[in-house]
Scaffold this motif. Sequence first.
Motif, PDB file in Angstrom:
ATOM      1  N   SER A   1      -2.385   1.560 -10.033  1.00  0.00           N
ATOM      2  CA  SER A   1      -0.962   1.567 -10.371  1.00  0.00           C
ATOM      3  C   SER A   1      -0.466   0.216 -10.868  1.00  0.00           C
ATOM      4  CB  SER A   1      -0.148   1.985  -9.147  1.00  0.00           C
ATOM      5  OG  SER A   1      -0.231   0.993  -8.126  1.00  0.00           O
ATOM      6  N   GLY A   2      -1.298  -0.803 -10.724  1.00  0.00           N
ATOM      7  CA  GLY A   2      -0.913  -2.137 -11.165  1.00  0.00           C
ATOM      8  C   GLY A   2      -0.146  -2.941 -10.147  1.00  0.00           C
ATOM      9  N   SER A   3       0.009  -2.406  -8.922  1.00  0.00           N
ATOM     10  CA  SER A   3       0.757  -3.139  -7.890  1.00  0.00           C
ATOM     11  C   SER A   3      -0.101  -4.195  -7.179  1.00  0.00           C
ATOM     12  CB  SER A   3       1.318  -2.160  -6.858  1.00  0.00           C
ATOM     13  OG  SER A   3       0.277  -1.497  -6.157  1.00  0.00           O
TER      14      SER A   3
ATOM     15  N   VAL B   1       0.864  -1.180   0.000  1.00  0.00           N
ATOM     16  CA  VAL B   1       0.000   0.000   0.000  1.00  0.00           C
ATOM     17  C   VAL B   1       0.902   1.233   0.000  1.00  0.00           C
ATOM     18  CG1 VAL B   1      -1.818   1.245   1.220  1.00  0.00           C
ATOM     19  CG2 VAL B   1      -1.791  -1.266   1.254  1.00  0.00           C
ATOM     20  N   ASN B   2       0.589   2.181  -0.854  1.00  0.00           N
ATOM     21  CA  ASN B   2       1.375   3.411  -0.976  1.00  0.00           C
ATOM     22  C   ASN B   2       1.053   4.320   0.217  1.00  0.00           C
ATOM     23  OD1 ASN B   2       2.431   5.948  -1.643  1.00  0.00           O
ATOM     24  ND2 ASN B   2       2.067   5.657  -3.830  1.00  0.00           N
TER      25      ASN B   2
ATOM     26  N   LEU C   1      -7.693   1.351  -4.073  1.00  0.00           N
ATOM     27  CA  LEU C   1      -7.934   1.839  -5.424  1.00  0.00           C
ATOM     28  C   LEU C   1      -6.635   2.273  -6.092  1.00  0.00           C
ATOM     29  CD1 LEU C   1     -11.174   3.960  -4.845  1.00  0.00           C
ATOM     30  CD2 LEU C   1     -11.006   1.637  -5.743  1.00  0.00           C
ATOM     31  N   GLU C   2      -5.769   2.949  -5.321  1.00  0.00           N
ATOM     32  CA  GLU C   2      -4.485   3.392  -5.889  1.00  0.00           C
ATOM     33  C   GLU C   2      -3.612   2.203  -6.245  1.00  0.00           C
ATOM     34  OE1 GLU C   2      -0.449   4.627  -6.378  1.00  0.00           O
ATOM     35  OE2 GLU C   2      -1.153   3.289  -4.782  1.00  0.00           O
ATOM     36  N   ALA C   3      -3.628   1.168  -5.404  1.00  0.00           N
ATOM     37  CA  ALA C   3      -2.823  -0.024  -5.683  1.00  0.00           C
ATOM     38  C   ALA C   3      -3.300  -0.719  -6.955  1.00  0.00           C
ATOM     39  CB  ALA C   3      -2.875  -0.980  -4.498  1.00  0.00           C
TER      40      ALA C   3
ATOM     41  N   THR D   1      -5.157  -1.615   7.706  1.00  0.00           N
ATOM     42  CA  THR D   1      -6.571  -1.809   7.386  1.00  0.00           C
ATOM     43  C   THR D   1      -6.730  -2.071   5.894  1.00  0.00           C
ATOM     44  OG1 THR D   1      -7.327  -0.439   9.247  1.00  0.00           O
ATOM     45  CG2 THR D   1      -8.853  -0.728   7.403  1.00  0.00           C
ATOM     46  N   ALA D   2      -6.036  -1.282   5.074  1.00  0.00           N
ATOM     47  CA  ALA D   2      -6.074  -1.492   3.625  1.00  0.00           C
ATOM     48  C   ALA D   2      -5.488  -2.856   3.264  1.00  0.00           C
ATOM     49  CB  ALA D   2      -5.318  -0.382   2.913  1.00  0.00           C
ATOM     50  N   ARG D   3      -4.400  -3.234   3.917  1.00  0.00           N
ATOM     51  CA  ARG D   3      -3.772  -4.532   3.619  1.00  0.00           C
ATOM     52  C   ARG D   3      -4.704  -5.698   3.952  1.00  0.00           C
ATOM     53  NH1 ARG D   3       0.871  -5.579   6.979  1.00  0.00           N
ATOM     54  NH2 ARG D   3       1.089  -7.426   5.654  1.00  0.00           N
ATOM     55  N   LEU D   4      -5.394  -5.617   5.080  1.00  0.00           N
ATOM     56  CA  LEU D   4      -6.300  -6.697   5.463  1.00  0.00           C
ATOM     57  C   LEU D   4      -7.482  -6.778   4.502  1.00  0.00           C
ATOM     58  CD1 LEU D   4      -7.081  -8.971   7.345  1.00  0.00           C
ATOM     59  CD2 LEU D   4      -8.040  -7.284   8.927  1.00  0.00           C
ATOM     60  N   LEU D   5      -7.995  -5.638   4.076  1.00  0.00           N
ATOM     61  CA  LEU D   5      -9.082  -5.651   3.093  1.00  0.00           C
ATOM     62  C   LEU D   5      -8.618  -6.248   1.773  1.00  0.00           C
ATOM     63  CD1 LEU D   5     -10.513  -2.089   3.776  1.00  0.00           C
ATOM     64  CD2 LEU D   5     -11.659  -4.255   4.283  1.00  0.00           C
TER      65      LEU D   5
END
Length: 343
Positions: A203-205, A3-4, A198-200, A333-337
Motif C-alpha cells: 500500500s506504500g505506507s 499496520v492495517n 506485506l500489505e503495508a 508482532t508485525a510492528r516489531l518485525l
Amino acid sequence: MNVNEQYVITFLKQLLDTPSPSGYTHHIIEMIEQEADKLGIPFERNAKGGAILRLKGADSSNPLCLSAHVDTLGAIVRSVTPRGTLAITSVGGFMMQSIENEYCRIHTRGGKVYTGTIMSTHPSVHVYSDAREFPRVEKNMEVRIDELVNSKDDVLKLGIQNGDFISFDARAVVTDSGFVKSRHIDDKASVAALFGLLEAASSGSWKPRREVVMLISNYEEVGHGAACIPEGIEEMIAVDMGCIGEDLACKETDVSICAKDSSGPYDYHMTSKLIELAKQENIPYAVDIYPQYGSDASAALRAGHNIRAALIGPGVHASHAMERTTKQAVINTARLLGAYVNA
C-alpha cells in the motif's frame, strides 16, 4: 510503522477457518499464493510445498529471512474399526484431552470431506463405569463419523481409508474485547502478522530498508518445517507463538522474545536488538525461556545452516489446545518485525 489491523485480523480469520494439518497444506498454500498475488508479491513454492515470498528493500546485500508456519496439529486415519469408527494417529504434539469431543473433518484422497466427532472409546458415564478415569491416550480415541455406518465395509464404501487426513474444527472467534480465540493460532497469527508487513509495503505506507525473504513453512509441527531455507540467508527470525504459564513473563497482550528454547540460546545480538526496538517503539514485550519448544529456526540450525537466528511472536494462552491471543499482540508482532527490518 502503521499496520492495517482490519486487514490482518480478517486474513487471520480466513487462515484459521482453512484446514491445514501438517502434510495436508496444499489448499492453504494456494490461499497464500492468491493473497500474495493480490498484493503484488512474488511467490514461489519450495520442494516441500511451502511458500517463499520476496519483498524487495533498498538494500539487497543482506536479506533477512522471516519464517512462520501455516501447518497445524491434526490426525490421520490409522485404521477403520469393525464398528465403523476411525482409529487415529496424531500429527504433531498435543494432549488427547484437548481434542476429546471436538468436531473434525475427514479429508479423503478422492476429494470428499466428511464431518465427525473425536471421542474416547468409553464416551458415556451412563454406559461405562470407568468413563471418567479411562485413559485419554491415542489407542483409546476414535472418530465417530456423521454418516449411517455400522461396519468397516460401510466406511470403506464412503471412500474413507487408512491414511486420510483429519482436521480439527478451529472454531475461530474475534471478540469485541479484542481477543482472538481459536485452535491453530499457533502459528496462523504469525502468518497474518507477516502479511501485515506485506500489505503495508504494497500500500506504500511502509518501505523496507532490507530485502526480506519470507518462508511460510508447512511441516513445522512435525519438526522439519525450515530444515531447508532459501539460499543467501545469514540472519533469520522465526515468528511463532509465545507461551504463557507458570514461570513465564509473557501475557496475551505481549510480543514474546524467546532467549532460549530446546535448541539452545538464540543469537545474543539479534535478541538484544529486538528488546531495544520493542522499548523504542513502546511495544509491550516479554523475554522468556521455552525449554519444551522448538521453532523453524531450531530446525534450520539443527539442519546445519550457518545462520544467526532469533524467535518472536504474539503471546498465546493454552498452546496446542483451545488457544487465545489478542489483536494487539498480533499487530505489535508485525510492528516489531518492521522496526527490525528498517533498523
